[in-house]
Write an enzyme that holds these catalytic residues in place. Structure first.
Site, mmCIF file in Angstrom:
data_model
loop_
_atom_site.group_PDB
_atom_site.id
_atom_site.type_symbol
_atom_site.label_atom_id
_atom_site.label_comp_id
_atom_site.label_asym_id
_atom_site.label_seq_id
_atom_site.Cartn_x
_atom_site.Cartn_y
_atom_site.Cartn_z
ATOM 1 N N LYS A 172 12.146 -7.064 37.749
ATOM 2 C CA LYS A 172 12.057 -7.436 39.164
ATOM 3 C C LYS A 172 13.440 -7.165 39.757
ATOM 4 O O LYS A 172 14.358 -7.965 39.588
ATOM 5 C CB LYS A 172 11.709 -8.928 39.277
ATOM 6 C CG LYS A 172 11.050 -9.357 40.576
ATOM 7 C CD LYS A 172 11.754 -8.987 41.848
ATOM 8 C CE LYS A 172 12.867 -9.937 42.256
ATOM 9 N NZ LYS A 172 13.496 -9.519 43.552
ATOM 10 N N GLU A 247 24.112 -13.604 33.807
ATOM 11 C CA GLU A 247 25.422 -13.126 34.262
ATOM 12 C C GLU A 247 25.530 -13.466 35.737
ATOM 13 O O GLU A 247 24.726 -13.002 36.532
ATOM 14 C CB GLU A 247 25.567 -11.618 34.043
ATOM 15 C CG GLU A 247 25.628 -11.209 32.587
ATOM 16 C CD GLU A 247 26.822 -11.786 31.850
ATOM 17 O OE1 GLU A 247 27.798 -12.215 32.494
ATOM 18 O OE2 GLU A 247 26.757 -11.840 30.606
ATOM 19 N N CYS A 281 30.956 -8.438 40.809
ATOM 20 C CA CYS A 281 31.165 -9.766 40.227
ATOM 21 C C CYS A 281 32.522 -9.846 39.550
ATOM 22 O O CYS A 281 33.053 -10.926 39.345
ATOM 23 C CB CYS A 281 30.046 -10.081 39.254
ATOM 24 S SG CYS A 281 29.717 -8.741 38.137
ATOM 25 N N GLU A 380 32.773 -17.952 45.559
ATOM 26 C CA GLU A 380 32.667 -16.497 45.539
ATOM 27 C C GLU A 380 32.294 -15.986 46.931
ATOM 28 O O GLU A 380 31.295 -16.409 47.502
ATOM 29 C CB GLU A 380 31.602 -16.079 44.534
ATOM 30 C CG GLU A 380 31.563 -14.585 44.330
ATOM 31 C CD GLU A 380 30.542 -14.182 43.289
ATOM 32 O OE1 GLU A 380 29.423 -14.710 43.339
ATOM 33 O OE2 GLU A 380 30.876 -13.343 42.442
#
Ligand code: NAP
Ligand code: MG
Length: 478
Positions: A172, A247, A281, A380
């Site tokens: 997905k 992750e 990331c 973040e």
């Protein structure tokens, strides 16, 4: 117009519902329409994968290796074309996109070799005449959920080891980037992958993503994305007692010590913080800089930022492409405001830009005079925004680098072997870079982090085996 469909049991199909895939460099450019699936398509895909598993998991490793090799070869041969597609869909520059495609191709080539090297052990038993064999078998059907920022490389680095070790896949992808996932499904299919081994279901995370992780037919979940979604997956996987690998985000520090080569320091910051529009990331969003080199570093970095061209991903002179979509752009600009409100000094950029084509453009933003408790240093941002913090010595720099709930990557720029070694040893991150940007990693070695950044076994390289195989211990008395 292109229609992006699901790929289930070797056939393309979908529903009537569709959403537009828009080019973030030019919102008038619609790449195509992607089907919006529901739980029924997830069910069909998981059932197809279950059906295919017995044959695939016991298929000759040479067959698996050959299919992965053909896939890698095609991706590499078409890197320019696939790079254009990826840049048009996600917004990174064509040069960056070709780099990503190349990496995806190399991962398939690497895993084609690994399929032929699945390790095991044979030991004497403690009982007379008996031997013990330790072998590795495929886990089953892997549910994969991937983010938009690496539309080809992340599906590749999950799919290639899954298939190499005999698993079946239901992928997905992020709803913003269906085209790259469709290209991958098409290449795998034409490489000779049997029906049902790899299935693609397009749609919204909250609907099909959720249906996938809750489906009783999956044996493991590999996820890359935000922490909130990852946390939910870990909870569901624990309840169901299936393995998961997550992750998630980062707040990666780049330490620049007073003895650093200033050219290397500036280039590392520029690349790590701003290239790929900061949407990595592993981006260095916290620049922790020695007091003596601070002013020179900020001046040089600001000078380099002024010379960068923000623009259409296809323009040859573009250094930084657009942000992926309107929502992410708004969030980035909001973080710039939060930084200002909390007292940080914006020395460059951080503004919405108008370009000749309508897109989600912003100038790279650099804050100074920040402290580590500010939200821009703890949350973040996932955009082209970095903040500088001053550190008086190595110990303070290391402490600041580690003072975050994340732990994906970290970096140090120094000429000192002593400090480089100490940083490598005491940095609480899964990946440590010395005199190199925090972002940009090799395809043949493990990738992953600590603390809130990652959960479960590492991805990539030989270490991918830990997640995608299950160990069997057999006792044999002849
Ligand atoms: P995201 O919102 O968490 O989405 C990631 C994936 O999860 C997408 O496919 C999304 O589908 C799906 N999803 C959303 N809600 C879900 C739910 N309730 N159940 C199941 N799946 C769901 O993250 P993103 O905005 O795409 O990506 C940015 C984030 O990814 C950043 O935090 C970044 O640090 C992280 N990231 C981490 C790594 C790493 O390896 N550490 C690499 C790249 C990115 P939809 O797109 O349809 O919503
Ligand atoms: Mg798009």
């Amino acid at each position: 117009m292109e229609i992006y469909k699901n790929f289930i049991n070797g056939k393309w199909g979908g529903t009537d519902a569709s959403m537009r895939n828009i080019n973030p460099s030019d919102t008038n450019d619609v790449l195509g329409l992607a089907v919006v699936s529901d739980a029924a398509q997830i069910d069909a895909a998981v059932n197809a994968a279950r059906e295919a598993f017995t044959t695939w998991s016991t298929s000759p490793v040479q067959l698996r290796s050959r299919i992965l090799d053909i896939t890698g070869n095609e991706i590499l041969a078409r890197r320019e074309e696939l790079g254009q597609l990826l840049a048009r869909e996600e917004g990174k520059t064509v040069r960056e996109a070709i780099g990503e495609v190349t990496r995806a191709g190399e991962i398939f080539k690497f895993m084609a070799g690994e399929a032929l090297r699945i390790p095991g052990e044979v030991l004497d038993s403690t009982r007379l005449g008996m031997t013990v064999e330790i072998t590795r078998e495929a886990v089953g059907v892997i549910g994969m959920i991937t983010p938009w920022n690496f539309p080809l490389a992340i599906p590749a680095w999950k799919t290639a080891p899954a298939l190499a070790f005999g698993n079946c896949v239901v992928l997905k992808p992020a709803e913003l980037v269906p085209a790259s996932a469709v290209a991958l499904a098409d290449i795998l299919h034409r490489a000779g992958l049997p029906d049902g081994v790899f299935n693609l279901v397009l749609g919204k995370g909250s609907i099909v993503g959720q249906a996938l992780i809750e489906h009783p037919g999956i044996d493991a979940i590999s996820f890359t994305g935000s922490q909130g979604v990852g946390h939910n997956i870990a909870r569901i996987a624990a309840e169901r007692m299936i393995r998961c690998q997550l992750e998630m985000g980062g707040k990666n520090p780049l330490v620049v010590l007073d003895d650093a080569d200033i050219d290397i320091a500036v280039e590392c910051a520029l690349d790590g913080s701003f290239y790929a529009t900061g949407q990595r990331c592993t981006a260095s969003s916290r620049l922790i800089v020695g007091a003596a080199i601070h002013d020179q570093f900020v001046e040089r970095l600001t000078g380099r930022l002024k010379a960068l061209k923000v623009g259409h991903a296809f323009a040859a002179d573009t250094n930084i492409g657009p942000v992926v979509d309107a929502r992410q752009l708004e969030s980035n600009l909001n973080y710039v405001n939060i930084g200002r409100e909390q007292g940080a000094e914006l020395v460059y950029g951080g503004e919405h830009l108008d370009c000749p084509t309508p897109g989600f453009y912003m100038s790279p933003g650099l804050f100074i005079a920040t402290d580590n408790t500010m939200r821009i240093n703890q949350e973040e941002v996932f955009g082209p925004v970095a903040s500088v913090m001053k550190a008086t010595d190595f110990d303070e720099a290391l402490a600041l680098a580690n003072a975050t709930r994340f732990g994906l990557s970290s970096g140090i720029v120094t000429r000192s072997l002593k400090y480089a070694s100490a940083f490598k040893r005491y940095s609480q991150a899964g990946m440590v870079m010395v005199n190199a940007p925090t972002a940009g990693v090799d395809p043949h070695v493990p990738f992953g982090g600590r603390k809130a950044s990652s959960y479960g076994p590492r991805e990539q390289g030989r270490y991918a085996l830990e997640f995608y195989t299950s160990v069997k211990t057999s006792y044999i008395q002849p």
